[in-house]
Enzyme design. Structure first.
Site, mmCIF file in Angstrom:
data_model
loop_
_atom_site.group_PDB
_atom_site.id
_atom_site.type_symbol
_atom_site.label_atom_id
_atom_site.label_comp_id
_atom_site.label_asym_id
_atom_site.label_seq_id
_atom_site.Cartn_x
_atom_site.Cartn_y
_atom_site.Cartn_z
ATOM 1 N N ASP A 42 0.827 -1.209 0.000
ATOM 2 C CA ASP A 42 0.000 0.000 0.000
ATOM 3 C C ASP A 42 0.861 1.260 0.000
ATOM 4 O O ASP A 42 2.062 1.210 0.327
ATOM 5 C CB ASP A 42 -0.892 -0.029 1.257
ATOM 6 C CG ASP A 42 -2.251 0.609 1.023
ATOM 7 O OD1 ASP A 42 -2.369 1.440 0.103
ATOM 8 O OD2 ASP A 42 -3.186 0.280 1.765
ATOM 9 N N ASP B 93 -11.020 1.923 -2.923
ATOM 10 C CA ASP B 93 -11.483 1.720 -1.543
ATOM 11 C C ASP B 93 -13.003 1.761 -1.467
ATOM 12 O O ASP B 93 -13.576 1.453 -0.424
ATOM 13 C CB ASP B 93 -10.910 2.809 -0.622
ATOM 14 C CG ASP B 93 -9.520 2.447 -0.125
ATOM 15 O OD1 ASP B 93 -9.072 1.313 -0.383
ATOM 16 O OD2 ASP B 93 -8.878 3.302 0.514
HETATM 17 C C1 GLA Z 1 -5.721 1.968 2.121
HETATM 18 C C2 GLA Z 1 -6.147 0.766 1.293
HETATM 19 C C3 GLA Z 1 -7.182 -0.031 2.040
HETATM 20 C C4 GLA Z 1 -6.630 -0.472 3.367
HETATM 21 C C5 GLA Z 1 -6.154 0.726 4.161
HETATM 22 C C6 GLA Z 1 -5.421 0.306 5.424
HETATM 23 O O1 GLA Z 1 -6.747 2.880 2.227
HETATM 24 O O2 GLA Z 1 -6.618 1.177 0.049
HETATM 25 O O3 GLA Z 1 -7.590 -1.144 1.290
HETATM 26 O O4 GLA Z 1 -5.572 -1.374 3.160
HETATM 27 O O5 GLA Z 1 -5.280 1.535 3.406
HETATM 28 O O6 GLA Z 1 -4.983 1.363 6.159
#
Ligand code: GLA
Length: 744
Positions: free
Chosen positions: A475, A545
């Site tokens: 990420d 997300d």
């Molecule tokens: C980002 C990712 C999510 C999750 C969060 C965790 O927003 O896109 O899928 O992994 O971080 O903090």
């Protein structure tokens, strides 16, 4: 197959001398340039593949209205009034550059594609030189033998004694003949990525750019398609596609001046990034991958999907695992008991992998919210006293593989890593750093080799000690909010953005060299890094997300323009949806997630038994069509952007023996009327048996179990009822269908 050849010379009227046409071909496309020593290389043709006769008689493009057809115009000597691809300040202060062909060659190439696979093609190298200076700019075009893709890029080498400054260094310029040309590009925002925008190109300049520093696909994306003959159609019409294979700040400019062309430029964004090229140094620009299709937008997409599955994605010949990710299910509330329960539940539903997301690590500071501990990559002894060993043992016990989340480029101001290495973060000299997520997040400076070593160690520590870890979610949840590298010298601070991404690619290469097999997901606050600069090191990316099924239809539609279904992570989540609070039916959520790489992002403990049984059936059905969706050809049939509340797409295997058809109603209104969607890509002479997956209706569809010729299905489609035939208590406003077609 005809490869690049140098063919008949023809009279070049303007120069009064003989010029040579250089031809690069792929199975379905041809690019012709007029390359002549001592002159600037010129554009002649890019479009459907030409025969030898057509090439021999190829008319010259118009130069009416002072049209300028140079394929790498440089600023200052000839081109001052029009847009340019390249500009530099020479050591003596001269701001003008004239890039003339010094030499050129075409040669067959067999090299290793970015994803590690061997590839074959033909490469054209045009060596450009300014008569006044020793520096060299090489302009490259590489055509593939087996996919309709021609990549273009440059490198520039300082052959002088003193440093020179590059102020503009696009990878490519492509003139596109005016007409009724429409541009399709993708706008976005966090949780709303890849929103389709279609614009008729008109006079003036259109610029698409990114300055995030890290995540260049969250907002506007660099990849575009030009529809050459009017508004873009999915399955008809001539399309030129252009994909910029870069992970950093980019600039895409389409300039329409008073000539007969639109001029497309793409490359690294030069804003605040002037580049000081020292004696003997070379800067290489990222590649732009061009495709041509006369089968509409979907045809161009299929070209990109073929290329991606062969050369631009890891393990693209392997089916993807069906997974449960812990994030939306439990967020930071991770412990052994919950992880074990989630593993057991996804195993029971037929899933193959469990991924533990954010919240698992802590040393001095806890990771119970997003404001601390990034960089302290040790399992939290309070939450996970048994560590990774116990998690892996639980995964084995439950019969699923195990994956884990990391964010290796980041720290928080509340983190041991930051306390120990404050000099590793990006910050402006003399200023307190501006912080991101959680009010504390900071970006580590990947320009610094020590930071690259640290980020590598995040992977290496996990994967060398626990080789059973099958999947890593990588990420990146912050932009570069401060300009300043504590590593780069003060005179090269403008190299920050470029050096960061050079460091990132080096890191990816190092990881893949040591760990070629592990599955790695590319995630950056959702789809923020859906780009072909990075994807060659990854297996897939998180689309967004936002897991709301309705908005996902739009986002997945847009994302599919350049990325194949096998790379698109699509998860079934809880309702009300956590991003938009909409309540959709479980059937609708499953049908939408199933059109890509299927997964779940939910706490199964909160699902009813009926929902679990339904998802179990969905997963088992998905396994039967997984190869069709993940390796098949995509035909987008009816766009959600049409505005008539309907979306439909299908995948067809290359041998046209199997297909999966998706139909989604977007909104329910009384007095609604939907067109019957005609199918595409089938064999007209084959007969296909119809079968509905994920069925909830009391009665089967009228067409269930019956067979129809491909010709009939492509001319008429099938009637889809507007609602589901379910008991009164189960009626709701969501309606969708997943249909398989199997050749008899
Ligand atoms: C980002 C990712 C999510 C999750 C969060 C965790 O927003 O896109 O899928 O992994 O971080 O903090």
């Amino acid at each position: 197959m005809k490869k690049l050849t140098t063919i008949l010379a023809f009279l070049c009227a303007s120069a009064g001398s003989y010029a040579e046409n250089v031809v690069l071909s792929t199975p379905g496309s041809t690019l012709v340039l007029d390359v002549n020593k001592g002159a600037e290389p010129m554009f002649v043709y890019y479009g459907a593949r030409l025969s030898d006769t057509e090439l021999a008689n190829l008319p010259k493009p118009t130069t009416a209205n002072w049209s300028h057809l140079e394929v790498y115009p440089s600023y200052g000597a000839t081109h001052t009034m029009s847009e340019t691809a390249f500009a530099m300040r020479h050591a003596d202060g001269n701001m003008s550059t004239q890039l003339l062909c010094d030499d050129f060659k075409t040669e067959p190439v067999s090299d290793i594609a970015p994803n590690g696979k061997p590839r074959k093609g033909t490469k054209l190298t045009i060596k450009l030189k300014d008569p006044l200076y020793p520096d060299i700019v090489n302009l490259y075009y590489q055509a593939y033998d087996d996919v309709d893709m021609i990549e273009c890029w440059t490198d520039v080498t300082n052959n002088g004694k003193q440093t020179v400054t590059l102020t503009q260094f696009y990878s490519t310029c492509m003139p596109i003949r005016r007409g009724n040309v429409h541009l399709t590009h993708f706008h976005g925002s966090w949780a709303s990525e890849a929103q389709l925008v279609e614009t008729k190109l008109t006079n003036g300049m259109l610029r698409i750019k990114n300055k995030d520093g890290l995540r260049n696909a969250t907002t506007d994306r660099s990849d575009v398609m030009f529809s050459l003959d009017g508004p873009a159609q999915e399955n008809t019409g001539d399309i030129i596609g252009a994909v910029l294979c870069y992970s950093g700040n980019y600039s895409v400019t389409i300039d329409t001046d008073d000539t007969e062309y639109h001029y497309y430029f793409a490359g690294i964004n030069p804003d605040n990034s002037e580049y000081h090229l020292k004696k003997g140094e070379t800067l290489t620009t990222p590649r732009v991958a061009y495709t041509f299709s006369n089968k509409g937008l979907s045809g161009a997409s299929r070209n990109y999907h073929d290329w991606a599955r062969k050369y631009m994605l890891r393990h693209a010949d392997q089916e993807r695992m069906i997974l449960l990710n812990s994030w939306e299910g439990v967020y930071f509330n991770i412990n052994h008991e919950v992880m074990d329960q989630m593993m057991a539940d996804i195993a029971m539903m037929g899933g193959e992998l469990f991924v533990m997301d954010d919240g698992w690590f802590a040393t001095k500071y806890q990771r119970n919210t997003d404001n601390a501990a990034l960089g302290d990559w040790v399992p939290d002894p309070k939450k996970l006293p048994g560590g990774i060993d116990k998690l892996l043992a639980d995964a084995r016990k439950n019969g699923v593989k195990f994956g884990i989340w990391v964010e290796p480029e980041m720290t928080n101001s509340i983190a041991e890593l930051y306390e120990n290495h404050p000099d590793w973060v990006i910050k402006a000299p003399g200023r307190e750093p501006v912080k991101g997520r959680g009010g504390t997040q900071l970006v580590l400076d990947l320009a610094n080799p020590k930071v690259q070593d640290f980020a590598f160690s995040v992977f290496d520590n996990l994967l060398s000690k626990y080789p059973q870890i099958a999947y890593i979610k990588w990420d990146a949840n912050a932009p570069i909010m401060n300009h300043g590298s504590q590593y780069l010298p003060k005179e090269d601070q403008s190299h920050l953005y470029i050096a960061y991404h050079e460091g990132l690619i080096k890191l990816c290469q190092r990881i893949r060299q040591k760990y070629p097999d592990v599955v790695i997901q590319d995630c950056a606050s959702g789809g923020g890094r859906a780009n072909y600069g990075l994807l060659p090191y990854f297996d897939e990316f998180w689309v967004s997300d936002n897991t709301d099924a309705l908005q996902r239809i739009y986002m997945q539609w847009g994302t599919s323009y350049f990325f194949p279904a096998i790379a698109m992570a699509q998860h079934i989540s809880a309702v009300p949806n956590h991003a938009v609070f909409r309540t959709t039916s479980m059937k609708f959520r499953c049908d939408v997630a199933m059109s890509g790489r299927l997964g779940m992002e939910i706490q199964p403990k909160n699902m009813t038994d009926e929902e679990k049984t339904f998802c179990q059936k969905v997963i088992s059905d998905y396994k039967t069509v997984r190869p069709v969706i993940q390796f098949g050809d995509l035909y987008r049939l009816h766009s959600p952007y049409e505005g008539d509340n309907l979306a439909s797409l299908m995948y067809v295997t290359q041998d046209k023996a199997k297909a999966v058809y998706f139909w989604y109603k977007l909104e329910t209104m009384k007095d609604e009327h939907f067109p019957r969607v005609k199918m595409q890509g089938l064999d007209p002479n084959k007969k296909y048996v119809v079968h509905e997956l994920n069925r909830i209706d009391n009665k089967p569809l009228d067409c269930e179990g019956k067979s129809y010729t491909g010709a009939y299905l492509m001319a008429n489609g099938l009637e889809m009822p507007y609602s589901h035939d379910v008991d009164y208590a189960k009626l709701n406003d969501w309606s969708s269908r997943v249909i398989t077609l199997t050749a008899e």
